[in-house]
Design a protein around this motif. Structure first.
Motif: not given
Length: 289
Positions: A70-71, A77-79, A106-113, A132-133
């Motif tokens: 988990v990071q 957000a926890l991913v 350095d990235f938002t959850l929306a970017e990682i998605r 996500t977790l």
């Protein structure tokens, strides 16, 4: 030693690991005295690591425990992802070519998605996402699997211990049923584990590493497990760990990582390891249970 495990050890010693390769995928019921098998990042030799696809594949193999990492994203957000950067297991360098070194933080959850977390592994997993977790917990609950959750590099994410505990509580994972046999939080950071234990003493915790025997009682104040690299596992060390009681008053347990061959797995079982963390959970399970 249980009769089944004794036969397994003998077979490994005299016939070699190849003796087990042809065992059927549908194994007999687990021997309660044999080690627990943890799917390292899911069934990560058959599906991309730390994805929901890897969890589903482990479930298909009847693996009861999943290990993950988990990071935290830039927007909190926890991913679930192993590396502190996104480049190895996603197409982030193509999607965001000017964002080197592509750190998760350095990235938002929306970017990682937006990233593909499956094509690097095999074309059929194209479009798999970094979960996500919460998504991970939901899937594990649906299939009644346990979670060995690693706080990955917690020094990069101040406060991640409380955030993770709060997320687990929100998802219903801190009730008696989960705490009694479906959740362990582990870390290489003794400080992170100590904070986790202080926040929720009922949560089972595991230290990743091999503290010297002289310090085991110190670690037993906040850790229920000592989870070493398999290269550090000896009979004497396992016995020393088992001789110390953890914060719940029960003997510390030992889960060895990362064991992907049957010869080593059988040796870990013979040395008294309580669990084996592996990228090949079905193969290892069939060899030691």
């Amino acid at each position: 030693m249980h009769q089944h495990l004794a036969r397994t050890v003998t077979a490994a010693l005299f016939l070699g690991a190849s003796a087990f390769v042809t065992m059927p995928a549908q194994a007999a019921p687990a021997d309660p005295s044999s080690p627990t098998v943890f799917a390292h990042r899911g069934a990560s030799t058959e599906a991309p690591e730390n994805t929901l696809a890897a969890v589903r594949r482990a479930h298909e193999q009847h693996i009861k425990w999943i290990e993950n990492d988990v990071q935290r994203t830039k927007d909190g957000a926890l991913v679930v992802i192993h590396d502190a950067t996104l480049s190895r297991t996603t197409d982030v360098e193509q999607v965001f070519p000017d964002r080197s070194p592509w750190r998760v933080a350095d990235f938002t959850l929306a970017e990682i998605r937006r990233l593909d977390a499956g094509s690097w592994f095999a074309p059929r997993f194209r479009g798999e996402r970094v979960p996500t977790l919460q998504e991970y917990l939901t899937l594990l609950d649906r299939d009644q699997q346990g979670l060995l959750l690693e706080l990955k590099q917690p020094e990069l994410y101040p406060g991640v211990e409380k955030q993770t505990v709060d997320a687990l509580e929100k998802a219903g994972w801190l009730d008696q049923a989960h705490l009694a046999g479906r959740l362990v939080i582990q870390s290489f950071s003794a400080d992170a584990l100590r904070r986790t234990h202080e926040l929720r003493p009922a949560v089972v915790t595991g230290f990743l590493g091999s503290p010297p025997v002289s310090r085991l009682k110190e670690y037993a104040a906040f850790a229920d497990q000592i989870n070493p690299d398999e290269k550090d596992v000896t009979y004497a060390y396992v016995q020393a760990v088992h001789s110390v009681d953890g914060p719940d008053g029960k003997p510390l347990r030992v889960n060895a990582w990362t064991v992907d061959d049957l010869t080593t797995a059988v040796r870990m079982a013979a040395l008294g390891a309580d669990g084996i963390i592996t990228n090949r959970p079905d193969v290892i399970r069939n060899g030691v249970q």
